[in-house]
Design a protein around this motif. Structure first.
Motif, PDB file in Angstrom:
ATOM      1  N   PRO A 332     -19.972  19.164 -10.788  1.00 17.01           N
ATOM      2  CA  PRO A 332     -20.994  18.691  -9.848  1.00 17.01           C
ATOM      3  C   PRO A 332     -22.397  18.620 -10.450  1.00 17.01           C
ATOM      4  N   VAL A 333     -22.783  19.597 -11.264  1.00 13.71           N
ATOM      5  CA  VAL A 333     -24.107  19.547 -11.890  1.00 13.71           C
ATOM      6  C   VAL A 333     -24.212  18.333 -12.804  1.00 13.71           C
ATOM      7  N   MET A 334     -23.175  18.067 -13.578  1.00 12.53           N
ATOM      8  CA  MET A 334     -23.194  16.909 -14.475  1.00 12.53           C
ATOM      9  C   MET A 334     -23.244  15.607 -13.690  1.00 12.53           C
ATOM     10  N   SER A 335     -22.374  15.462 -12.675  1.00  9.62           N
ATOM     11  CA  SER A 335     -22.304  14.195 -11.956  1.00  9.62           C
ATOM     12  C   SER A 335     -23.574  13.931 -11.156  1.00  9.62           C
ATOM     13  N   GLY A 336     -24.291  14.994 -10.770  1.00  7.25           N
ATOM     14  CA  GLY A 336     -25.535  14.813 -10.042  1.00  7.25           C
ATOM     15  C   GLY A 336     -26.719  14.505 -10.927  1.00  7.25           C
ATOM     16  N   ASN A 337     -26.542  14.554 -12.263  1.00  6.62           N
ATOM     17  CA  ASN A 337     -27.674  14.390 -13.181  1.00  6.62           C
ATOM     18  C   ASN A 337     -27.443  13.346 -14.261  1.00  6.62           C
ATOM     19  N   THR A 338     -26.374  12.554 -14.137  1.00  7.05           N
ATOM     20  CA  THR A 338     -26.135  11.507 -15.124  1.00  7.05           C
ATOM     21  C   THR A 338     -25.554  10.280 -14.451  1.00  7.05           C
ATOM     22  N   ALA A 339     -25.828   9.121 -15.040  1.00  8.30           N
ATOM     23  CA  ALA A 339     -25.246   7.886 -14.543  1.00  8.30           C
ATOM     24  C   ALA A 339     -23.880   7.624 -15.172  1.00  8.30           C
ATOM     25  N   TYR A 340     -23.499   8.421 -16.164  1.00  7.52           N
ATOM     26  CA  TYR A 340     -22.191   8.260 -16.788  1.00  7.52           C
ATOM     27  C   TYR A 340     -21.101   8.867 -15.908  1.00  7.52           C
ATOM     28  N   PRO A 341     -19.874   8.373 -16.047  1.00 10.09           N
ATOM     29  CA  PRO A 341     -18.774   8.952 -15.262  1.00 10.09           C
ATOM     30  C   PRO A 341     -18.499  10.401 -15.675  1.00 10.09           C
ATOM     31  N   VAL A 342     -18.119  11.209 -14.694  1.00 15.57           N
ATOM     32  CA  VAL A 342     -17.740  12.600 -14.936  1.00 15.57           C
ATOM     33  C   VAL A 342     -16.348  12.829 -14.352  1.00 15.57           C
TER      34      VAL A 342
END
Length: 366
Positions: A332-342
Motif C-alpha cells: 500500500p505505501v508503494m502503490s500510494g506513492n508511485t505511478a508504476y504498477p505494484v
C-alpha cells in the motif's frame, strides 16, 4: 532563415533574440567563448558554440521525453536553438551527489568524495558583484520576486526544488550506461511569458555539470578542466576542447533506446529472500531484468520511498513487487506513492496465510 528581432539578453556564453515570426519564442545563440570565475578568466574556444548547442539540445530532448517541462522547442542550427520566451528567475539551483569544489570550501571538515543520499540541493542568487551568494528557500520566498506576472512563493519554490532533484536523477541514470558519474549539476528556471508556467530554461551544457568517467576525478571531462589550468595556452585550450567534444559525442548516445523494462522486488525482511528468488527466476524466463531490495515500510518508510525514487524518472518501464508477510504495509505505501504498477506477492504460511492475504488484497480505493 529566421527573422531576428531585438536582442533580449546577452550573457558570457550566449545571446538571446526575439523571433517576430514565432510569437512567444526566442533564439538562443551560443558563443565560442569559455569563462570561469564569473568571467575573471575568459577565452575564445573555436567550435565551442556548436559543441554547447549539441549538448544542450540532446539533454533537453532527453528530459522532455522523461516528462520534464522545459523551454526547449527545437534545434535551429549548429549553434542555436529555439526556446519558449521566459523571464528568468535569478537563482542557480545546484544538485550534488558527491562533495567537491565549492562545497568543500564552505563546509570544512567534509572530505572530497562524500556522497549525498538523497542528492543535496543548494541555491545561489545570481549576482556577479557579490560572487553569487548562497540563499535559503526562506530568502527566496521572502524576496517576493514576480516574473511574467507570477509571484514566486512556497509552491513555486517547491516545484523548482523537486524538479531539480528529478532532473539530476534522470541525467545521473542516463550517464551510468556510459560508465560516467554525474557529480553535480547547476540549472536555472524561468517563467513562460505566455503560459505563466515555471519551466527548466537557459542551457544545460558542459559548463553546467561535473562528469567523471569511471567515477575518477582525474579523468574529468567538464569545464573544471579549464578552471584548473595554471596557464591558458593554445595546447591547453585544445585539451579542454577535446573534453567538450568527448561529452558532445556521448550525450547523443543518451537518446538511444534503453532497456525495455524491469521488475524490482521489495522484501520486508531478508527472511523473505527464498520467496523472492523464485520471483526473480520467473522473470528471467521472460528475459526481464529483476532486482531484489530489502526495505520495511513499517520500520523505515522514508528509506522505502527513497528506494522507490531510485527507479523513477529514467524512462525504464518498471513493475514493483511487494513481498511482505503478516500485515502488508509495503504494497500500500508503494502503490500510494508511485505511478508504476505494484503487485503484492506475500510469502503465505499455512498457519497465518488466510489472515495475512487480506492485507495484500484489501487496499484503500485509488
Amino acid at each position: 532563415d529566421l527573422k531576428l528581432g531585438k536582442k533580449v539578453n546577452e550573457g558570457k556564453t550566449k545571446e538571446v533574440y526575439e523571433l517576430p515570426d514565432i510569437p512567444g519564442c526566442v533564439l538562443m545563440q551560443s558563443k565560442d567563448q569559455i569563462t570561469a570565475g564569473n568571467a575573471a578568466r575568459k577565452d575564445r574556444m573555436e567550435g565551442k558554440a556548436a559543441i554547447s548547442n549539441t549538448t544542450t539540445s540532446c539533454v533537453f530532448q532527453l528530459l522532455q521525453e522523461a516528462g520534464i517541462k522545459t523551454a526547449f522547442v527545437r534545434k535551429q542550427s549548429d549553434t542555436a536553438f529555439i526556446a519558449a520566451h521566459c523571464e528568468m528567475i535569478p537563482i542557480e539551483w545546484v544538485c550534488r551527489r558527491i562533495a567537491t569544489g565549492s562545497f568543500l570550501k564552505r563546509n570544512p571538515g567534509v572530505k572530497e568524495g562524500y556522497k549525498f543520499y538523497p542528492p543535496k540541493i543548494e541555491m545561489f542568487y545570481k549576482d556577479d558583484a557579490a560572487n553569487d551568494p548562497q540563499w535559503s528557500e526562506e530568502q527566496l520566498i521572502e524576496a517576493k520576486f514576480c516574473f511574467a506576472g507570477l509571484t514566486i512563493g512556497r509552491t513555486e519554490v517547491d516545484i523548482m526544488a523537486r524538479s531539480t532533484q528529478a532532473i539530476f536523477e534522470i541525467l545521473e541514470k542516463s550517464w551510468q550506461p556510459q560508465n560516467c558519474t554525474l557529480v553535480d549539476l547547476k540549472i536555472e528556471f524561468g517563467v513562460n511569458v505566455l503560459t505563466k508556467e515555471i519551466l527548466l530554461a537557459d542551457v544545460i551544457d558542459n559548463d553546467s555539470w561535473r562528469l567523471w568517467p569511471s567515477g575518477d576525478r582525474s579523468q574529468q571531462k567538464d569545464k573544471q578542466s579549464y578552471r584548473d589550468l595554471k596557464e591558458v595556452t593554445p595546447e591547453a585550450l585544445q585539451m579542454v576542447k577535446r573534453n567538450f567534444e568527448w561529452v558532445a559525442e556521448r550525450v547523443e548516445l543518451l537518446l538511444k533506446p534503453k532497456s525495455q523494462g524491469r521488475v524490482v522486488v521489495l522484501m520486508g525482511s531478508p527472511s523473505d529472500l527464498t520467496h523472492c528468488e523464485k520471483i526473480k527466476k520467473a522473470c528471467a524466463t521472460f528475459g526481464i531484468p529483476c532486482e531484489l531490495r530489502v526495505t520495511s515500510a513499517h520500520k523505515g518508510p522514508d528509506e522505502t520511498l527513497r528506494i522507490k525514487a531510485e527507479y523513477e524518472g529514467d524512462g525504464i518501464p518498471t513493475v514493483f513487487v511487494a513481498v511482505a508477510g503478516r500485515s502488508n504495509g509495503l504494497g500500500p505505501v508503494m502503490s500510494g506513492n508511485t505511478a508504476y504498477p505494484v503487485v503484492n506477492c506475500p510469502p503465505l504460511s499455512a498457519d497465518w496465510g488466510t489472515q495475512d492475504v487480506w492485507s495484500s488484497l484489501r487496499l484503500p480505493s485509488g
